[in-house]
Design an enzyme around this catalytic site. Structure first.
Site, short mmCIF file in Angstrom:
data_model
loop_
_atom_site.label_atom_id
_atom_site.label_comp_id
_atom_site.label_asym_id
_atom_site.label_seq_id
_atom_site.Cartn_x
_atom_site.Cartn_y
_atom_site.Cartn_z
CG ASP A 1 -1.22 1.33 1.22
OD1 ASP A 1 -1.61 2.59 0.56
OD2 ASP A 1 -2.38 0.71 2.16
CE1 TYR B 1 -6.10 9.97 -11.05
CE2 TYR B 1 -6.71 10.83 -12.61
CZ TYR B 1 -5.74 10.23 -12.34
OH TYR B 1 -5.05 8.57 -13.72
#
Length: 260
Positions: free
Chosen positions: A75, A168
């Site tokens: 992760d 984003y």
């Protein structure tokens, strides 16, 4: 217009060791891992999704040999897991040569409705995760003293505006800036840092989280009138990882006609 034929490998990465993040599944990361193996590399695949990573690693090992494929969950929002990924690579393969920072997270939200959590989550995976992995890669490559390559996955949205994509777009613009700054520093020890900026590379997960209307709109903006196959983006990553791009660093290469 349909996609061109899939080209065979040419041994461009023979004998090199690569780490690819977010490499499980049928997206750009998985296509890059496969393409690297076809080009002769050893590949460490990583992903935050344990089941998909296990399935992908087994499929790649069956196709290319277990000695050339290893896998480790990672992760990229967790610094300890990032450190463990690079320690595993150095311990298993005696070092690394190429790192592809593919991990990223998308989403859609109007800015006035966007929560702090939505903003932070996208930034932490897409920008901060790329930072953590780039930092770890450069530390390893600098210590080894034999050069190397980092390729980051940006997006054309880092250049142009798209409704509902403020978080984003900000993250991907940050990846572009990080790439340029890292390249200037890494040049001191012979490491190149570049990025790709795809527009629309279709894979099953994207189709699940994006409306058919938006996909049709985005596809219509492409010069070829079609989306890219993930392996078409992977081909450009191979080029940036190979000796054929030996004088390129700090560049963001659009894999699209939609670069502005």
């Amino acid at each position: 217009m349909s996609a061109p034929p899939y080209l065979p490998g040419h041994g461009l990465l023979t004998g090199r060791t690569a780490v690819v993040t977010a490499a499980a599944g049928a997206g750009i990361g998985g296509a890059t891992a496969r393409r690297f193996l076809e080009e002769g590399a050893r590949v460490v695949v990583s992903d935050a999704h344990a089941r998909r990573l296990k399935e992908s690693a087994h499929a790649l090992a069956d196709a290319f040999g277990a000695d050339r494929v290893t896998a480790l969950n990672c992760d990229v929002t967790d610094e300890d897991q990032v450190a463990a990924l690079f320690e595993h690579t150095e311990r298993t393969h005696g070092g690394l040569d190429i790192v592809v920072n593919n991990a990223g997270l998308g989403g859609t939200a109007e800015l006035t409705e966007m929560t702090d959590d939505q903003w932070t989550k996208i930034l932490d995976v897409t920008l901060n995760g790329t930072f953590r992995c780039t930092r770890a890669a450069l530390r390893s490559l600098k210590a080894a003293g034999r050069g190397g390559v980092v390729v980051n996955n940006a997006s054309v949205v880092g250049w142009r505006a798209q409704r509902g994509q403020a978080h984003y777009a900000a993250a991907k613009a940050g990846v572009m800036a990080l790439t340029r700054c890292a390249a200037v520093e890494a040049a001191d020890y012979g490491v190149r840092v570049n990025a790709v900026a795809p527009s629309l590379a279709m894979h099953p997960h994207l189709a699940k989280v994006t409306s058919a209307e938006l996909l049709a709109e985005l596809t219509g903006k492409e010069a070829f009138g079609r989306y890219a196959e993930p392996w078409e983006v992977a081909n450009v990553i191979v080029f940036l990882a190979s000796g054929y791009s030996s004088y390129m660093t700090g560049e963001v290469v659009p894999v699209s006609s939609q670069h502005a």
